[in-house]
Design an enzyme around this catalytic site. Structure first.
Site, PDB file in Angstrom:
ATOM      1  N   GLU A   1      37.261  22.239  34.953  1.00 21.13           N
ATOM      2  CA  GLU A   1      37.875  22.180  33.623  1.00 21.13           C
ATOM      3  C   GLU A   1      39.358  21.845  33.699  1.00 21.13           C
ATOM      4  O   GLU A   1      39.912  21.228  32.804  1.00 21.13           O
ATOM      5  CB  GLU A   1      37.671  23.510  32.896  1.00 21.13           C
ATOM      6  CG  GLU A   1      38.219  23.529  31.491  1.00 21.13           C
ATOM      7  CD  GLU A   1      37.755  24.725  30.682  1.00 21.13           C
ATOM      8  OE1 GLU A   1      38.508  25.159  29.795  1.00 21.13           O
ATOM      9  OE2 GLU A   1      36.637  25.230  30.935  1.00 21.13           O
ATOM     10  N   LYS A   2      40.001  22.250  34.789  1.00 26.07           N
ATOM     11  CA  LYS A   2      41.443  22.041  34.916  1.00 26.07           C
ATOM     12  C   LYS A   2      41.810  21.834  36.382  1.00 26.07           C
ATOM     13  O   LYS A   2      41.036  22.224  37.281  1.00 26.07           O
ATOM     14  CB  LYS A   2      42.210  23.216  34.312  1.00 26.07           C
ATOM     15  CG  LYS A   2      41.817  24.584  34.849  1.00 26.07           C
ATOM     16  CD  LYS A   2      42.598  25.699  34.176  1.00 26.07           C
ATOM     17  CE  LYS A   2      42.038  26.067  32.823  1.00 26.07           C
ATOM     18  NZ  LYS A   2      40.787  26.852  32.896  1.00 26.07           N
TER      19      LYS A   2
ATOM     20  N   ASP B   1      34.737  26.119  32.950  1.00 31.14           N
ATOM     21  CA  ASP B   1      34.827  27.577  32.840  1.00 31.14           C
ATOM     22  C   ASP B   1      33.508  28.144  32.317  1.00 31.14           C
ATOM     23  O   ASP B   1      32.801  27.481  31.547  1.00 31.14           O
ATOM     24  CB  ASP B   1      35.977  27.962  31.908  1.00 31.14           C
ATOM     25  CG  ASP B   1      37.337  27.760  32.572  1.00 31.14           C
ATOM     26  OD1 ASP B   1      37.364  27.445  33.775  1.00 31.14           O
ATOM     27  OD2 ASP B   1      38.361  27.905  31.883  1.00 31.14           O
TER      28      ASP B   1
ATOM     29  N   TYR C   1      37.501  35.959  35.745  1.00 35.69           N
ATOM     30  CA  TYR C   1      37.661  35.079  34.584  1.00 35.69           C
ATOM     31  C   TYR C   1      37.999  35.886  33.326  1.00 35.69           C
ATOM     32  O   TYR C   1      37.243  36.781  32.937  1.00 35.69           O
ATOM     33  CB  TYR C   1      36.378  34.282  34.373  1.00 35.69           C
ATOM     34  CG  TYR C   1      36.432  33.322  33.215  1.00 35.69           C
ATOM     35  CD1 TYR C   1      37.275  32.219  33.246  1.00 35.69           C
ATOM     36  CD2 TYR C   1      35.642  33.523  32.086  1.00 35.69           C
ATOM     37  CE1 TYR C   1      37.329  31.335  32.187  1.00 35.69           C
ATOM     38  CE2 TYR C   1      35.688  32.639  31.022  1.00 35.69           C
ATOM     39  CZ  TYR C   1      36.531  31.555  31.072  1.00 35.69           C
ATOM     40  OH  TYR C   1      36.593  30.681  30.020  1.00 35.69           O
TER      41      TYR C   1
ATOM     42  N   ASP D   1      31.964  29.571  29.969  1.00 34.10           N
ATOM     43  CA  ASP D   1      31.758  29.920  28.568  1.00 34.10           C
ATOM     44  C   ASP D   1      31.333  28.667  27.821  1.00 34.10           C
ATOM     45  O   ASP D   1      31.208  27.596  28.397  1.00 34.10           O
ATOM     46  CB  ASP D   1      33.031  30.529  27.959  1.00 34.10           C
ATOM     47  CG  ASP D   1      34.240  29.618  28.085  1.00 34.10           C
ATOM     48  OD1 ASP D   1      34.059  28.405  28.304  1.00 34.10           O
ATOM     49  OD2 ASP D   1      35.375  30.111  27.974  1.00 34.10           O
TER      50      ASP D   1
ATOM     51  N   ARG E   1      38.552  34.952  29.942  1.00 32.68           N
ATOM     52  CA  ARG E   1      38.078  34.626  28.585  1.00 32.68           C
ATOM     53  C   ARG E   1      36.626  35.054  28.403  1.00 32.68           C
ATOM     54  O   ARG E   1      35.805  34.313  27.872  1.00 32.68           O
ATOM     55  CB  ARG E   1      38.245  33.132  28.323  1.00 32.68           C
ATOM     56  CG  ARG E   1      39.697  32.667  28.325  1.00 32.68           C
ATOM     57  CD  ARG E   1      39.798  31.164  28.240  1.00 32.68           C
ATOM     58  NE  ARG E   1      41.176  30.705  28.305  1.00 32.68           N
ATOM     59  CZ  ARG E   1      41.857  30.211  27.278  1.00 32.68           C
ATOM     60  NH1 ARG E   1      41.285  30.097  26.099  1.00 32.68           N
ATOM     61  NH2 ARG E   1      43.103  29.819  27.419  1.00 32.68           N
TER      62      ARG E   1
END
Length: 642
Positions: free
Chosen positions: A7-8, A103, A328, A105, A330
């Site tokens: 994701e990043k 991530d 993680y 989610d 979130r």
């Protein structure tokens, strides 16, 4: 070649570290010794196309265009990250196997999936795509995740839910913001009236709370306390319980509003003999609270350290990505996989090194205890937020980061402490025809509560008495040796704070008027997601709909006028709370995408018709004109920020 898409960049580099060396760094990617490649997004590489992408006429805001509902949805590459998108696109075409390492989610799921889909990947390659779920940024944890890949196709419902959420937000936000802004301008308002399916009801909560406080009229109410003495000379305090006959003199909460009635009770019982009618005593156990998810952590950090929701999230991201001290952040889960019990010794030792104030608590922890937190059936894509086996010196962290880490660490440690045990005792006595009740809680075993600092002063302090109630039995005589009348004032609700507003968002069923929706929300409770709630609150401040007064959150005059001008269904949480429950149902395969979107588009047309007749005259002269220069300045600032 296997292509891992993170994701990043920070997560991409962490994944590469867990793969065979040597590594060759490329432009926006890393090639590992096996020939496999790790690349990354920079947040969303794609964005929903604007209205003008569907029709050039939509560039101009005009009520005649509404509702704008795309027949075929379009995405477009974000200009700021086009270079990285091209890197990812090229690698996707070259790869034999794709791994979605977004991530864990729904946002992380769709963020990578949408890029894969946009690149027109073949059905066969899409079906063979894998999913890597990384909850812990430490090397060993990432290696475990890479060795335990899932089929990405199993997460299609999660991605579909995220897609439906994004499109619903687009439809509601674009149409209602344009309509309300145009209506506002025709009434003399200067600027844009931003509307969102979550942000507007949240603003409504604050406005309605502020107005209720202003309208509140305090009432005087009365309580009667008596001192009873046993035949053994022991004394205890009991409180009068008004009978049904007293209801005409009480408010809706049963508080007596008549001084005359309360005074009569005092005079009637003074120096009278009574009898014990009921004695209850039960021993109870209280399990430790579960580990944090993001919202519960943000609430506690606000209460303890006055941190905003966004500040707590930013600190958690730093603890997760930079220091690798927590899992993680979130997360919406508060449970843990039983497999993590294998790391309990390493994690607790890391806590002792990173947070010396908890060193004694680590020593006294009983690692043989398995609390209710360890439950595989309640763990989805991610688990509760806990410390990792990595440690650092406490001096390496800022004060706020150290405080947040300590909260997370303590919540993990209490899983290895016994239950808090206490005894509840109640004595009911009848004196001169009136019922008087004495209640008390006695601590039997502090258990996990020993790890929490005692508050200086709170209501909970008075729950546990320093002096035990006497040992009496039903039928024993007691004498009323004193009676007193306490005069008190009813008080209004308190203004929202970061903690209580977050609590309202996660427990939105309390603020929903529809009985049917309350039932629906019993398990899928909450407005927004763990990852978006802090941002929504901050957005309302940026748009000057909310303002802070110390710890309190108040609606501004613009925010108040906006809510008071809009139809009720737009400002109450019922509609969007129902949407949230349906989005959750999509992710669980309980309903399909069409069952959510079709009714939504129909209701949008009805709502537009209703708002078209709304006058924003109360906002005349408010706001500031949104000039082209400001638009250019905002775009430049956004580009620099990314």
């Amino acid at each position: 070649m296997i292509l891992y898409i993170a994701e990043k960049p920070s997560v991409g580099r962490a994944i590469a570290d867990a793969l065979p060396k040597p590594h060759q760094k490329g432009d926006g990617c890393i090639t590992v010794a096996s020939g496999d490649v790790v690349t990354w997004c920079i947040g969303h590489l794609l964005e929903q196309a604007g209205p003008e992408a569907y029709n050039p006429d939509y560039k101009k805001w005009d009520k005649a265009h509404l509702p704008i509902i795309p027949a075929q949805w379009k995405s477009q590459v974000k200009p700021q990250t086009r270079k990285q998108f091209n890197v990812v696109k090229k690698l996707i075409k070259q790869a034999d196997t794709l791994v979605n390492a977004g991530d864990p989610d729904r946002v992380g799921q769709i963020l990578v999936d949408e890029v894969i889909n946009y690149c027109n990947v073949s059905p066969a390659k899409r079906a063979s795509t894998k999913r890597c779920l990384i909850n812990d940024m430490n090397l060993d944890a990432i290696k475990k995740s890479l060795n335990n890949l899932h089929n990405n196709i199993d997460f299609i419902p999660l991605a579909t839910s995220a897609l439906a959420r994004a499109r619903a937000d687009w439809l509601y936000g674009i149409n209602m913001t344009r309509l309300c802004t145009l209506q506002g301008q025709s009434s003399g308002y200067q600027g844009v009236l931003s509307i969102g399916r979550v942000q507007t009801p949240i603003l409504g909560l604050v406005v309605h709370r502020d107005q209720a406080i202003e309208k509140f009229v305090s009432k005087t109410f009365y309580e009667v306390f008596i001192t009873l003495q046993t035949t053994q000379g022991e004394q205890f305090i009991a409180k009068w319980k008004p009978s049904k006959a007293c209801q005409p003199y009480a408010d809706e909460e049963g508080r007596i509003l008549s001084n005359q009635l309360a005074s009569k009770v005092v005079n009637k019982v003074m120096h009278q003999q009574g009898v014990v009618t009921v004695v209850k005593q039960t021993k109870k156990k209280q399990a430790p609270p579960l580990p944090y998810n993001l919202s519960t952590l943000q609430i506690d950090a606000s209460k303890r350290f006055n941190l905003s929701a966004q500040q707590t999230l930013d600190i958690c991201q730093q603890l997760y990505e930079k220091y690798k001290l927590i899992t993680y952040p979130r997360s919406d889960s508060r449970h843990l996989p039983r497999g993590h019990l294998n790391d309990k010794s390493k994690v607790t030792q890391a806590i002792a090194k990173t947070s010396p104030t908890l060193a004694d608590a680590v020593t006294q922890a009983d690692l043989s205890i398995v609390s209710n937190a360890w439950n595989d059936s309640k763990v989805g894509a991610h688990h509760g937020i806990i410390p990792t086996a990595r440690s650092t010196g406490s001096a390496a962290l800022s004060k706020d980061a150290s405080n947040v880490y300590e909260l997370i660490a303590r919540q993990y440690l209490i899983q290895f402490y016994p239950h808090f045990e206490f005894a509840e005792k109640q004595i009911d006595s009848e004196v001169a025809g009136g019922l008087f009740i004495a209640k008390q809680k006695d601590v039997l075993c502090q258990g996990w509560k020993a790890l929490f600092p005692k508050p200086k002063s709170s209501k909970s302090d008075n729950e546990f008495a320093s002096k035990n109630l006497p040992n009496v039995a039903k039928g024993h005589s007691v004498d009323c040796i004193d009676a007193s009348l306490n005069e008190k004032q009813t008080s209004p609700s308190k203004h929202f704070t970061d903690a209580t507003l977050l609590g309202a968002m996660t427990g939105i069923a309390r603020y929903v008027s529809s009985v049917d929706i309350k039932k629906v929300l019993s398990e899928t409770d909450g407005l927004g997601t763990e990852a978006t709630r802090a941002g929504i609150i901050e957005l309302l401040f940026k748009r000057q709909f909310l303002a802070r007064k110390g710890k309190e959150i108040h609606a501004t005059q613009v925010g108040r006028q906006l809510i008071n001008s809009l139809p009720e269904q737009m400002v109450l949480p019922d509609m969007t709370a129902h949407w949230e429950s349906q989005l959750e149902a999509i992710s669980k395969k309980d309903i399909k995408y069409e069952a959510f979107m079709h009714p939504l588009t129909r209701s949008l047309s009805t709502l537009i018709e209703e708002v078209s007749h709304v006058s924003f005259s109360g906002m005349q002269g408010m706001g500031k004109a949104y000039t082209k220069r400001k638009v250019r300045r905002k775009k430049a600032a956004s580009a620099n920020k990314i």
